[in-house]
Scaffold this motif. Sequence first.
Motif, mmCIF file in Angstrom:
data_model
loop_
_atom_site.group_PDB
_atom_site.id
_atom_site.type_symbol
_atom_site.label_atom_id
_atom_site.label_comp_id
_atom_site.label_asym_id
_atom_site.label_seq_id
_atom_site.Cartn_x
_atom_site.Cartn_y
_atom_site.Cartn_z
ATOM 1 N N ARG A 69 0.831 -1.198 0.000
ATOM 2 C CA ARG A 69 0.000 0.000 0.000
ATOM 3 C C ARG A 69 0.869 1.253 0.000
ATOM 4 O O ARG A 69 0.581 2.224 -0.716
ATOM 5 C CB ARG A 69 -0.928 0.006 1.221
ATOM 6 C CG ARG A 69 -1.845 1.228 1.260
ATOM 7 C CD ARG A 69 -2.607 1.350 2.562
ATOM 8 N NE ARG A 69 -3.304 2.626 2.609
ATOM 9 C CZ ARG A 69 -3.759 3.189 3.713
ATOM 10 N NH1 ARG A 69 -3.631 2.570 4.878
ATOM 11 N NH2 ARG A 69 -4.364 4.364 3.664
ATOM 12 N N ALA A 70 1.951 1.251 0.783
ATOM 13 C CA ALA A 70 2.810 2.428 0.867
ATOM 14 C C ALA A 70 3.658 2.612 -0.385
ATOM 15 O O ALA A 70 3.619 3.673 -1.031
ATOM 16 C CB ALA A 70 3.697 2.329 2.107
ATOM 17 N N LEU A 71 4.430 1.588 -0.732
ATOM 18 C CA LEU A 71 5.395 1.729 -1.825
ATOM 19 C C LEU A 71 4.729 1.656 -3.189
ATOM 20 O O LEU A 71 4.812 2.596 -3.992
ATOM 21 C CB LEU A 71 6.464 0.641 -1.709
ATOM 22 C CG LEU A 71 7.488 0.599 -2.837
ATOM 23 C CD1 LEU A 71 8.276 1.900 -2.898
ATOM 24 C CD2 LEU A 71 8.434 -0.586 -2.660
ATOM 25 N N PHE A 72 4.046 0.556 -3.474
ATOM 26 C CA PHE A 72 3.448 0.400 -4.787
ATOM 27 C C PHE A 72 2.211 1.272 -4.957
ATOM 28 O O PHE A 72 1.855 1.634 -6.079
ATOM 29 C CB PHE A 72 3.133 -1.066 -5.059
ATOM 30 C CG PHE A 72 4.360 -1.911 -5.208
ATOM 31 C CD1 PHE A 72 5.295 -1.630 -6.188
ATOM 32 C CD2 PHE A 72 4.609 -2.968 -4.358
ATOM 33 C CE1 PHE A 72 6.445 -2.383 -6.334
ATOM 34 C CE2 PHE A 72 5.742 -3.748 -4.488
ATOM 35 C CZ PHE A 72 6.668 -3.451 -5.479
ATOM 36 N N GLY A 73 1.561 1.613 -3.840
ATOM 37 C CA GLY A 73 0.438 2.538 -3.931
ATOM 38 C C GLY A 73 0.864 3.877 -4.492
ATOM 39 O O GLY A 73 0.174 4.473 -5.326
ATOM 40 N N ARG A 74 2.023 4.355 -4.030
ATOM 41 C CA ARG A 74 2.510 5.627 -4.569
ATOM 42 C C ARG A 74 2.884 5.480 -6.045
ATOM 43 O O ARG A 74 2.576 6.356 -6.865
ATOM 44 C CB ARG A 74 3.718 6.105 -3.757
ATOM 45 C CG ARG A 74 4.203 7.519 -4.130
ATOM 46 C CD ARG A 74 3.121 8.545 -3.887
ATOM 47 N NE ARG A 74 3.560 9.915 -4.170
ATOM 48 C CZ ARG A 74 2.737 10.902 -4.472
ATOM 49 N NH1 ARG A 74 1.427 10.696 -4.533
ATOM 50 N NH2 ARG A 74 3.201 12.114 -4.700
ATOM 51 N N GLU A 75 3.526 4.389 -6.385
ATOM 52 C CA GLU A 75 3.873 4.142 -7.787
ATOM 53 C C GLU A 75 2.620 4.106 -8.663
ATOM 54 O O GLU A 75 2.566 4.752 -9.721
ATOM 55 C CB GLU A 75 4.630 2.820 -7.915
ATOM 56 C CG GLU A 75 4.915 2.401 -9.345
ATOM 57 C CD GLU A 75 5.494 1.006 -9.446
ATOM 58 O OE1 GLU A 75 5.105 0.266 -10.369
ATOM 59 O OE2 GLU A 75 6.331 0.644 -8.604
ATOM 60 N N ILE A 76 1.627 3.356 -8.243
ATOM 61 C CA ILE A 76 0.380 3.250 -9.008
ATOM 62 C C ILE A 76 -0.264 4.621 -9.179
ATOM 63 O O ILE A 76 -0.741 4.976 -10.270
ATOM 64 C CB ILE A 76 -0.585 2.278 -8.301
ATOM 65 C CG1 ILE A 76 -0.075 0.841 -8.409
ATOM 66 C CG2 ILE A 76 -1.996 2.392 -8.865
ATOM 67 C CD1 ILE A 76 -0.745 -0.114 -7.447
ATOM 68 N N SER A 77 -0.286 5.407 -8.113
ATOM 69 C CA SER A 77 -0.921 6.722 -8.161
ATOM 70 C C SER A 77 -0.198 7.663 -9.108
ATOM 71 O O SER A 77 -0.834 8.520 -9.741
ATOM 72 C CB SER A 77 -0.956 7.329 -6.750
ATOM 73 O OG SER A 77 -1.633 6.483 -5.850
ATOM 74 N N LEU A 78 1.122 7.536 -9.215
ATOM 75 C CA LEU A 78 1.892 8.414 -10.095
ATOM 76 C C LEU A 78 1.878 7.938 -11.538
ATOM 77 O O LEU A 78 1.864 8.754 -12.461
ATOM 78 C CB LEU A 78 3.334 8.514 -9.591
ATOM 79 C CG LEU A 78 3.499 9.162 -8.213
ATOM 80 C CD1 LEU A 78 4.965 9.181 -7.800
ATOM 81 C CD2 LEU A 78 2.926 10.571 -8.201
ATOM 82 N N GLU A 79 1.885 6.631 -11.752
ATOM 83 C CA GLU A 79 1.843 6.113 -13.118
ATOM 84 C C GLU A 79 0.440 6.205 -13.702
ATOM 85 O O GLU A 79 0.254 6.522 -14.884
ATOM 86 C CB GLU A 79 2.321 4.660 -13.144
ATOM 87 C CG GLU A 79 3.782 4.459 -12.783
ATOM 88 C CD GLU A 79 4.720 4.918 -13.882
ATOM 89 O OE1 GLU A 79 4.329 4.885 -15.065
ATOM 90 O OE2 GLU A 79 5.854 5.316 -13.547
ATOM 91 N N GLY A 80 -0.553 5.927 -12.877
ATOM 92 C CA GLY A 80 -1.930 5.849 -13.355
ATOM 93 C C GLY A 80 -2.556 7.173 -13.689
ATOM 94 O O GLY A 80 -3.706 7.227 -14.125
ATOM 95 N N ARG A 81 -1.829 8.253 -13.518
ATOM 96 C CA ARG A 81 -2.371 9.558 -13.920
ATOM 97 C C ARG A 81 -2.249 9.776 -15.426
ATOM 98 O O ARG A 81 -2.943 10.606 -15.991
ATOM 99 C CB ARG A 81 -1.645 10.678 -13.173
ATOM 100 C CG ARG A 81 -0.146 10.708 -13.441
ATOM 101 C CD ARG A 81 0.591 11.820 -12.715
ATOM 102 N NE ARG A 81 0.182 11.887 -11.335
ATOM 103 C CZ ARG A 81 0.096 12.999 -10.629
ATOM 104 N NH1 ARG A 81 0.413 14.149 -11.178
ATOM 105 N NH2 ARG A 81 -0.294 12.992 -9.388
#
Length: 580
Positions: free
Chosen positions: A422-434
């Motif tokens: 949730r912490a690490l990949f959540g941030r990645e997903i949120s930045l890529e998925g934009r």
Amino acid sequence: MAGLFLVRNDDPAFTDSALAAARAAFAAQGFPAPAAHALSGWQLLHFPYVLGGPDALLARGDDLAAVAGTLVADGKLGRPALEALLAMDPLALDWERLGGQFVALVRRGGRSFLFGDYFSAFQLFRDTGDRLFSTSLLAAAQALPKLSFDPQGVYELAFNVMPLGDDTVFAELKTLSPFRVVELTGQGAVHHRVEKPLPAAPSKLPLAEQIARHRAPLAAIVGAHTAQFGDHVRSPLSGGLDSRLVFAALREAGCDPQLYVYGVPGDEDVVIAQAMGEALGFEVAWTDKEAAAPPPDAFPALVEGNFHQFDGLPTFGNIFDNGLHGTTQLERHAGGALVVSGGAGEIYRNFFYLPDRRFSARDVARTFFARFVPGDATDLFDPRGFLDTVAAKIAIALEPPAATGRLDRARIEQIYPRIRCRALFGREISLEGRYSPYLMPFLDHRVVAQAMTIPLALKHAGRFEAALLNAIDPALAAQPSAYGHDFSGPPGRKHRFGEWSTRIRPVWLREQTYALRRRLGPMGDEHGGMLEPEYMNRVIDPDFPAMRRFFRIENITDSGLWRRVANLEYLAAKLGSRLV
């Protein structure tokens, strides 16, 4: 992501100021103009994907469904998924019908609800007074009149890459809990508790049947995406196991993705990925991310662009590179392509390298999250209190009664998706998925739920994951890997010994591993950066006026840690007078 921003409308001055700040922040990040909608007590801005993607907004009379991220409903994306979501009760969602990582706003029957995916991996930031909600950290920060750094959040980001649980680096901003659905009323926000269970016992089925049960949810989430995008898909390939497994799942779905690998010449990932391509007849595009160094005079503009492109705080603090971090991100998403990631593949493995017995939440905190040397921090840092807080967050993330006492070993496996991912990949997903849709199938909750049933012995050295890969795509499994063996059979002795030698170390020794490594001399990570003074002194104050309250900068000899602290310093300077 698309993007979402919501603000209360009971204070016109605050509402207008927040909306203006949000519009400016999202525009600086490259988003197109938003659609604006008025809800009872609230104002909504919904931003489409930066580079294109399926529909993320559906308005039908007074009802509305707006999504940021990548939603799958009933195996569909875009408008059919929004229609299915709009027909569901947000307080009684059928998670067997939903997939992906997303934030959703649903207004139906005169009531409005805001919620995230199963693990709240896609981030939704909210202020502690519930006056605003935002999928952009910078938009939320710039919409508030005052902010202050939260010491725990700052230290968690510095030492463990990202803040854990619901925290951010700011005391005034939190992320929405996976156990909450927010009802947006005319009088404010009402939080409803929801449960998100996971299996808590290993399967006793024969291996062949377990493999079949794991293939089904993986094929379902990957197939839903490839049905929408065909071959307009970009996916990584390396010398490891996770990217190969996700590539196998794509091939099984009939997809021929564009493959890429990053690394310096001679890097093992590059050599192995390209050798696989030559052996099996597919192309793997290679980018050497360290190929070019910008002139120092161009560095401030480059960092400024990275800062906005990655919403202020990317994973690993990586805004100080040579520009290829941002360039390759835009190339991956060009044309609204589906971008696929093998992240979170450790759900199939013993991520924490712990033996098969009970441990407390604090034991887990000590073995994995004690990546610090107290001398790097000022007297504001309390090592015991820091780990106590991490342990408390672990306990909160697990369902009672597992949250207290010594945890059953099967419950400990849940800490990886619920806390670390949730912490690490959540941030990645949120930045890529934009930019365009982003698929991380190994963090889909149905795939995770099945992975929680793998017997621990099969997780060691990737035994089960390799067997799953071999069942899906024997040709890929038979290719060499960075582990020194292929994946068509059991792991090699060196691989097994490496993991075993970590599992047998007691908690007290695991807690000291990072500090002991630091004693051997300076260290860094694979994310590098242009960290020399001739570059960094042009973009941050070398005295670190904001972060010197938290860190003894001159003591830090870990370049990855130094880079993350420098990212926080840059953020502080950008926020200026907003920071208390």
